[in-house]
Design an enzyme around this catalytic site. Structure first.
Site, short mmCIF file in Angstrom:
data_model
loop_
_atom_site.label_atom_id
_atom_site.label_comp_id
_atom_site.label_asym_id
_atom_site.label_seq_id
_atom_site.Cartn_x
_atom_site.Cartn_y
_atom_site.Cartn_z
N GLY A 133 0.78 -1.22 0.00
CA GLY A 133 0.00 0.00 0.00
C GLY A 133 0.82 1.28 0.00
O GLY A 133 1.84 1.39 -0.68
N ASP A 192 6.15 -6.50 14.51
CA ASP A 192 4.74 -6.28 14.77
C ASP A 192 4.62 -5.11 15.74
O ASP A 192 5.07 -5.19 16.88
CB ASP A 192 4.12 -7.54 15.37
N TYR A 228 -11.22 3.35 14.10
CA TYR A 228 -10.34 3.90 13.07
C TYR A 228 -10.38 5.42 13.11
O TYR A 228 -9.33 6.08 13.10
CB TYR A 228 -10.73 3.39 11.69
N LYS A 278 -7.19 7.92 14.11
CA LYS A 278 -6.62 8.93 13.24
C LYS A 278 -6.80 10.33 13.83
O LYS A 278 -5.98 11.23 13.57
CB LYS A 278 -7.23 8.84 11.84
#
Length: 261
Positions: free
Chosen positions: A15, A50, A156, A160
């Site tokens: 990505g 991780d 989410y 953010k």
């Protein structure tokens, strides 16, 4: 542009992270990639780690040796994952990796964090966000929000929003030494776009893409990440750059027109 510089990029296996790593490398940087997934090939040092736990963050930071010139915190988890994982990687892991590597960032260096256009209303929740990001113990921080459905069911967005606040705090604490900014993408064609459709609603996401004519590309976002790291952005600090094709401007204009009509 980045010849002689060593730059850490998290989420570098796919990505936006992979595109940012490739863009830095193409511009002459030595890239140190960090991801939990091993890419098929990587141009630079790759650290498999991780970032969803303090131990994982510590292990990753311990493998970054010597002086670096910047950190691009791109790694992220979509809201379809358990809220503990979302907040762990997107906020606490980002925060702790930044703090761990900060002493190694050369004067004049940078940190760039990946936020999101969904965090537009972050300032309305500053006190709660400040409490969360300032709680050093991960278990304590997660326990404090566990009973709040506004957080657990919108993890989410909350994560953010926290990144937006962290960006300002990091910039303020490091004035005159390094620059810290964030980038807020709109809908982007990445491997986790399907997760965003599940989390935010298929009609909403696909409607936005149709309105804009296309989803953003990972290269669209990587270009802004590398710009913020460059000397050309030397007077940009503590700022968020929205890269959404004009989506937020359109929605804001439509709301204004609806109120005035």
């Amino acid at each position: 542009m980045f010849a002689g510089q060593r730059i850490v990029v998290t989420g570098a296996a796919s990505g936006i992270g992979a595109a940012a790593a490739a863009a830095f490398s193409a511009s002459g940087a030595e890239v140190i990639g960090v991801d939990r997934n091993q890419p098929e090939s990587f141009n630079g040092q790759f650290i498999r780690a991780d970032l969803s736990s303090p131990q994982g963050v510590s292990a990753a930071a311990g493998q970054v040796r010597g002086t670096i010139h910047g950190l691009a915190n791109i790694a992220g988890v979509p809201g379809t994952a358990p809220f503990e994982l979302v907040l762990g990687v997107n906020v606490l892991g980002l925060r702790d990796l930044s703090e761990a590597l900060l002493p190694q960032i050369a004067d004049g260096g940078f940190i760039t964090n990946l936020a999101s256009s969904v965090a537009a209303g972050w300032a309305e929740r500053k006190p709660q966000l400040a409490s969360f990001v300032s709680t050093a113990d991960w278990a304590e921080a997660l326990a404090a929000v566990q009973g709040d459905p506004e957080v657990t069911q919108n993890s989410y967005r909350f994560s953010k929003e926290a990144v937006r606040l962290l960006t300002e705090l990091q910039a303020s604490r490091n004035l005159g030494r390094i620059r810290v900014n964030s980038v807020s993408p709109g809908p982007v064609e990445t491997p986790i776009l399907a997760d965003f459709k599940k989390d935010h609603g298929v009609d909403k996401v696909e409607g936005a893409v149709a309105l804009l004519g296309r989803a953003g590309s990972v290269q669209d976002i990587a270009a802004v990440v590398t710009f913020l790291a460059s000397a050309q952005a030397g007077w940009i600090n503590g700022t968020d750059i929205r890269v959404d094709g004009g989506l937020a401007a359109h929605r804001g204009s439509q709301q204004l027109l609806a109120v005035s009509s």
